[in-house]
Scaffold this motif. Structure first.
Motif, PDB file in Angstrom:
ATOM      1  N   LEU A  75     -35.434   1.972  18.148  1.00 13.38           N
ATOM      2  CA  LEU A  75     -34.840   2.305  16.859  1.00 13.38           C
ATOM      3  C   LEU A  75     -35.265   3.670  16.309  1.00 13.38           C
ATOM      4  N   ALA A  76     -36.076   4.404  17.060  1.00 14.62           N
ATOM      5  CA  ALA A  76     -36.572   5.686  16.544  1.00 14.62           C
ATOM      6  C   ALA A  76     -35.417   6.623  16.172  1.00 14.62           C
ATOM      7  N   GLN A  77     -34.434   6.782  17.068  1.00 11.77           N
ATOM      8  CA  GLN A  77     -33.291   7.652  16.783  1.00 11.77           C
ATOM      9  C   GLN A  77     -32.466   7.101  15.626  1.00 11.77           C
ATOM     10  N   GLY A  78     -32.265   5.780  15.610  1.00  9.72           N
ATOM     11  CA  GLY A  78     -31.487   5.176  14.539  1.00  9.72           C
ATOM     12  C   GLY A  78     -32.117   5.381  13.178  1.00  9.72           C
ATOM     13  N   ASP A  81     -31.586   8.985  12.156  1.00  7.00           N
ATOM     14  CA  ASP A  81     -30.208   9.206  11.725  1.00  7.00           C
ATOM     15  C   ASP A  81     -29.946   8.568  10.365  1.00  7.00           C
ATOM     16  N   LEU A  82     -30.490   7.371  10.159  1.00  6.38           N
ATOM     17  CA  LEU A  82     -30.285   6.706   8.869  1.00  6.38           C
ATOM     18  C   LEU A  82     -30.863   7.546   7.733  1.00  6.38           C
ATOM     19  N   ALA A  83     -32.035   8.104   7.944  1.00 10.12           N
ATOM     20  CA  ALA A  83     -32.644   8.955   6.921  1.00 10.12           C
ATOM     21  C   ALA A  83     -31.759  10.172   6.642  1.00 10.12           C
ATOM     22  N   ALA A  84     -31.193  10.765   7.704  1.00 13.70           N
ATOM     23  CA  ALA A  84     -30.328  11.933   7.522  1.00 13.70           C
ATOM     24  C   ALA A  84     -29.024  11.549   6.833  1.00 13.70           C
ATOM     25  N   LEU A  85     -28.480  10.375   7.175  1.00 13.51           N
ATOM     26  CA  LEU A  85     -27.258   9.918   6.511  1.00 13.51           C
ATOM     27  C   LEU A  85     -27.502   9.684   5.025  1.00 13.51           C
ATOM     28  N   GLY A  88     -27.341  12.754   3.183  1.00 16.51           N
ATOM     29  CA  GLY A  88     -26.027  13.381   3.121  1.00 16.51           C
ATOM     30  C   GLY A  88     -25.849  14.560   4.052  1.00 16.51           C
ATOM     31  N   GLU A  89     -26.564  14.583   5.177  1.00 15.61           N
ATOM     32  CA  GLU A  89     -26.461  15.702   6.116  1.00 15.61           C
ATOM     33  C   GLU A  89     -25.134  15.618   6.878  1.00 15.61           C
ATOM     34  N   THR A  90     -24.253  16.571   6.600  1.00 19.54           N
ATOM     35  CA  THR A  90     -22.893  16.548   7.155  1.00 19.54           C
ATOM     36  C   THR A  90     -22.890  16.591   8.673  1.00 19.54           C
ATOM     37  N   ALA A  91     -23.731  17.412   9.256  1.00 18.14           N
ATOM     38  CA  ALA A  91     -23.755  17.543  10.713  1.00 18.14           C
ATOM     39  C   ALA A  91     -24.120  16.218  11.379  1.00 18.14           C
ATOM     40  N   VAL A  92     -25.039  15.474  10.758  1.00 13.80           N
ATOM     41  CA  VAL A  92     -25.437  14.187  11.325  1.00 13.80           C
ATOM     42  C   VAL A  92     -24.294  13.184  11.199  1.00 13.80           C
ATOM     43  N   TRP A  93     -23.589  13.221  10.071  1.00 12.64           N
ATOM     44  CA  TRP A  93     -22.444  12.321   9.907  1.00 12.64           C
ATOM     45  C   TRP A  93     -21.437  12.533  11.032  1.00 12.64           C
ATOM     46  N   GLN A  94     -21.144  13.794  11.333  1.00 16.96           N
ATOM     47  CA  GLN A  94     -20.175  14.094  12.374  1.00 16.96           C
ATOM     48  C   GLN A  94     -20.672  13.590  13.727  1.00 16.96           C
ATOM     49  N   ALA A  95     -21.964  13.817  14.010  1.00 19.13           N
ATOM     50  CA  ALA A  95     -22.531  13.398  15.295  1.00 19.13           C
ATOM     51  C   ALA A  95     -22.516  11.882  15.435  1.00 19.13           C
ATOM     52  N   VAL A  96     -22.882  11.177  14.370  1.00 17.78           N
ATOM     53  CA  VAL A  96     -22.916   9.712  14.413  1.00 17.78           C
ATOM     54  C   VAL A  96     -21.494   9.159  14.542  1.00 17.78           C
ATOM     55  N   ALA A  97     -20.541   9.782  13.859  1.00 17.54           N
ATOM     56  CA  ALA A  97     -19.152   9.315  13.909  1.00 17.54           C
ATOM     57  C   ALA A  97     -18.602   9.370  15.329  1.00 17.54           C
ATOM     58  N   GLU A  98     -19.003  10.371  16.099  1.00 12.84           N
ATOM     59  CA  GLU A  98     -18.450  10.560  17.433  1.00 12.84           C
ATOM     60  C   GLU A  98     -19.265   9.885  18.524  1.00 12.84           C
ATOM     61  N   ARG A 104     -24.464   2.489  16.532  1.00 16.84           N
ATOM     62  CA  ARG A 104     -25.101   1.179  16.698  1.00 16.84           C
ATOM     63  C   ARG A 104     -26.551   1.217  16.229  1.00 16.84           C
ATOM     64  N   LEU A 105     -27.260   2.254  16.629  1.00 22.10           N
ATOM     65  CA  LEU A 105     -28.675   2.338  16.285  1.00 22.10           C
ATOM     66  C   LEU A 105     -28.881   2.568  14.786  1.00 22.10           C
ATOM     67  N   ALA A 106     -28.016   3.373  14.176  1.00 17.11           N
ATOM     68  CA  ALA A 106     -28.126   3.611  12.726  1.00 17.11           C
ATOM     69  C   ALA A 106     -27.864   2.322  11.963  1.00 17.11           C
ATOM     70  N   LEU A 107     -26.885   1.537  12.411  1.00 20.96           N
ATOM     71  CA  LEU A 107     -26.605   0.260  11.751  1.00 20.96           C
ATOM     72  C   LEU A 107     -27.767  -0.711  11.909  1.00 20.96           C
ATOM     73  N   ARG A 108     -28.366  -0.753  13.094  1.00 17.97           N
ATOM     74  CA  ARG A 108     -29.520  -1.626  13.297  1.00 17.97           C
ATOM     75  C   ARG A 108     -30.690  -1.186  12.426  1.00 17.97           C
ATOM     76  N   ALA A 109     -30.857   0.121  12.266  1.00 16.43           N
ATOM     77  CA  ALA A 109     -31.912   0.608  11.380  1.00 16.43           C
ATOM     78  C   ALA A 109     -31.641   0.184   9.940  1.00 16.43           C
TER      79      ALA A 109
END
Length: 299
Positions: A75-78, A81-85, A88-98, A104-109
């Motif tokens: 869950l380290a990456q998730g 990513d959750l912290a960045a989401l 409101g980090e736009t670049a992370v939103w785009q990366a997670v969306a694609e 999956r990992l962000a949702l589990r986090a």
């Protein structure tokens, strides 16, 4: 022991030890430090260099403190990513969306670290989750959104449910369009209790091994699977059926064998299949074995 050596030897043990240490270039350390290093060294070998018994194929136990539970590195990456989401980090939103793995990992986090201000980001993740049809993560995102009990979330949840036949079946118990917020919250809580929860230790091991394979943490997943099979081999009561403790459910052994083959470990796969076969040969398990085979054939 050192006292006995000192009494029996004419040489000065401390002087000889200091001389040898200096010759080898080793720094001086206390016995406590040395024992701590001894215990820490084997833990650092996992997962890339796990020591297996040559005859049985079992993993040797580690000395000292065990490594962190599998879900922590998975869950380290998730979590990042959750912290960045949340920030409101736009670049992370785009990366997670694609990236379905990062979603999956962000949702589990988010499942394990629930915050009052997460509703909007969970709504967005719910929309992205429909790209994979019916999955555990789609159900989880619906549960996390529904847990807020907002009536305005019922229409989009119904839209998600009608994505295709599989989602219509998998999310069929979402309350109807005219349900009140309490009904939505109740559905989310009941589904959460049944499938998810907030304690990673209560999740099935296979939740984390499957998630470990997606981001390439193959070695971590493999070691966890080997140690799980070792535990079953030594204590077959771990396979007892919840509805009938006098019988064993051997389906897990078949699943383990499949996982080992998928990971390129034929020796471990043969171990799991050998035990699976041995248990089917016992009269009390034959009915269960036929049931599994029939279900697999029907699927």
């Amino acid at each position: 022991m050192q006292r006995e050596i000192r009494e029996e030897c004419e040489i000065s043990l401390d002087e000889e030890r200091a001389e040898l240490r200096a010759a080898l270039g080793f720094p001086e350390r206390s016995p406590v430090d040395l024992v701590g290093m001894l215990h820490a060294a084997p833990a650092r070998t996992e997962p890339d260099h796990t020591l297996l018994n040559a005859e049985e194929g079992r993993a040797y136990d580690l000395i000292g403190r065990p490594p962190p539970p599998l879900w922590e590195p998975v869950l380290a990456q998730g979590r990042a990513d959750l912290a960045a989401l949340r920030a409101g980090e736009t670049a992370v939103w785009q990366a997670v969306a694609e990236d379905s793995v990062r979603r999956r990992l962000a949702l589990r986090a988010a499942q394990l670290d629930r915050a009052e201000g997460d509703l909007e980001l969970l709504r967005r993740l719910l929309r992205y989750a429909t790209r994979s049809s019916m999955t555990d993560e789609l159900r989880l995102s619906g549960v996390l959104v529904g847990g807020y009990g907002q009536a305005e979330d019922l229409p989009p949840l119904h839209e998600v449910r009608e994505t295709d036949f599989d989602t219509a079946c998998g999310l069929s118990e979402i309350p109807g369009p005219g349900a009140d917020p309490a009904g939505l919250r109740r559905w989310a809580q009941e589904t959460d209790d049944l499938f998810f929860g907030g304690d990673p230790a209560e999740e099935p091991l296979y939740t984390w091994t499957d998630l470990a394979l997606d981001p390439g943490l193959t070695s971590l997943a493999l070691v966890a699977l080997i140690r799980r099979f070792d535990a079953i081999e030594l204590d077959q009561s771990l396979l007892r059926r919840a509805d009938d403790p006098t019988r064993l459910d051997t389906a897990e052994l078949s699943a383990l064998a499949d996982d080992f083959e998928r990971l390129g470990e034929p020796v471990q796969a043969r171990r799991a299949r050998r035990l699976h076969t041995a248990l089917q040969d016992r009269p009390q398990h034959r009915t269960r074995a036929v049931g599994i085979g029939t279900s697999a054939a029907a699927g």
